[in-house]
Design a protein around this motif. Structure first.
Motif, short mmCIF file in Angstrom:
data_model
loop_
_atom_site.label_atom_id
_atom_site.label_comp_id
_atom_site.label_asym_id
_atom_site.label_seq_id
_atom_site.Cartn_x
_atom_site.Cartn_y
_atom_site.Cartn_z
N UNK A 115 -21.16 -11.68 12.52
CA UNK A 115 -21.53 -10.76 11.44
C UNK A 115 -21.47 -9.31 11.89
N UNK A 116 -21.06 -8.43 10.96
CA UNK A 116 -21.10 -6.98 11.14
C UNK A 116 -21.65 -6.36 9.86
N UNK A 117 -22.67 -5.53 9.96
CA UNK A 117 -23.21 -4.75 8.85
C UNK A 117 -23.52 -5.61 7.61
N UNK A 118 -24.31 -6.65 7.79
CA UNK A 118 -24.66 -7.50 6.66
C UNK A 118 -25.57 -6.80 5.65
N UNK A 119 -26.09 -5.63 6.02
CA UNK A 119 -26.93 -4.87 5.10
C UNK A 119 -26.10 -3.97 4.17
N UNK A 120 -24.77 -3.99 4.31
CA UNK A 120 -23.90 -3.19 3.45
C UNK A 120 -23.91 -3.73 2.02
N UNK A 121 -23.62 -2.86 1.06
CA UNK A 121 -23.57 -3.29 -0.34
C UNK A 121 -22.48 -4.33 -0.55
N UNK A 122 -21.33 -4.12 0.08
CA UNK A 122 -20.20 -5.05 -0.03
C UNK A 122 -19.96 -5.72 1.31
N UNK A 123 -19.88 -7.04 1.30
CA UNK A 123 -19.66 -7.81 2.53
C UNK A 123 -18.53 -8.80 2.29
N UNK A 124 -17.55 -8.79 3.18
CA UNK A 124 -16.46 -9.76 3.15
C UNK A 124 -16.89 -11.01 3.91
N UNK A 125 -16.61 -12.16 3.34
CA UNK A 125 -17.02 -13.44 3.94
C UNK A 125 -15.75 -14.26 4.16
N UNK A 126 -15.46 -14.57 5.42
CA UNK A 126 -14.14 -15.07 5.81
C UNK A 126 -14.21 -16.41 6.54
#
Length: 262
Positions: free
Chosen positions: A75-86
């Motif tokens: 995980x990187x920056x899970x507190x961001x408004x937009x999160x890419x999940x791959x």
């Protein structure tokens, strides 16, 4: 970015990750067991890692403020408004066996909600994509809108699950066996393809357990965009994975929840 540009960017992600993966498919390649000899074999290949590196680099360059959650590199920056999940290869066991029932899952959450998803099968040149309001399939023969089919009752349903042995022995496995015993037909081993076939009106019900967010986030907007519903077994949001049930018909979903929560 506009909606059109975002769709194009996701297409580019699919294209570039597919180019990283395909040289490994039906070829000899390195294979590791993430379980490190544990009871459950958890394979990861060079192709998984190569594709996720491509995806992360493209996202970093285009959306530096977005977060990323991936199966292989965390995980990187899970507190961001937009999160890419791959998930670079969902269905790694099928990939290893040379079976084309795997796919690359690219999902986007906004405020914790799954808002866009794409499943790419580069060997078959198929892309399933949705935004929760609509869903489409693009392949060599063109593009078509996806719609789930009507199926009101369990005894008329075709059910899919990755592997019935993945349900924990005891109550969880008993609940799954009860629902499988009620349906018309059950199929195993399709992984992400089962959800896409549900969106395409070929399968009616998918029941799973032990999912991670990267196993399901990209598939939620596809199924919902085609008219289906995806929740946890207790009817809650499925974005965090866990025990998941997806149905093409809301009446069937209600019947499945009743069977899973006796």
């Amino acid at each position: 970015m506009s909606v059109v540009d975002l769709a194009r960017f996701m297409d580019d992600l699919a294209t570039q990750s597919g180019q990283a993966i395909l040289p490994f498919f039906r070829a000899h390649f390195g294979l590791d067991d993430k379980a490190r000899g544990g009871a459950a074999f958890d394979p990861v290949t060079e192709a998984d890692r190569a594709a996720e590196v491509v995806l992360r680099n493209m996202i970093r360059q285009t959306f530096p403020t977005h977060g990323v959650l991936g199966e292989e590199f965390g995980a990187e920056r899970l507190d961001a408004e937009c999160v890419w999940v791959l998930d670079p290869i969902d269905g790694t066991r099928a990939f290893i066996a040379g079976l084309p029932t795997w796919g690359t899952l690219i999902g986007l959450t906004r405020g914790g909600m799954a808002v866009r998803g794409l499943m790419h099968q580069p060997f078959l040149n198929e892309r399933f994509f949705g935004d929760g309001a609509s869903a489409k399939l693009r392949h060599a023969r063109g593009e078509r809108t996806l719609r789930t089919r009507r199926c009101e009752s369990l005894n008329e349903a075709i059910l899919a699950t990755t592997d019935p042995r993945l349900f924990a022995e005891g109550e969880e496995a008993e609940r799954y066996r009860a629902i499988e015993g009620s349906v018309r037909m059950a199929r195993y081993g399709a992984d992400c393809y089962a959800y896409c076939m549900l969106a395409a009106g070929q399968i009616d019900l998918v029941v799973e357990a032990g999912l991670k967010p990267y196993d399901i986030v990209a598939l939620i907007p596809i199924v919902e965009g085609a008219g289906g519903v995806v929740t946890t077994w207790d009817g809650g949001p499925a974005t965090q994975g866990g025990r998941v049930v997806a149905a093409g018909d809301r009446r069937l979903h209600a019947a499945a929840l009743a069977a899973l929560n006796p």
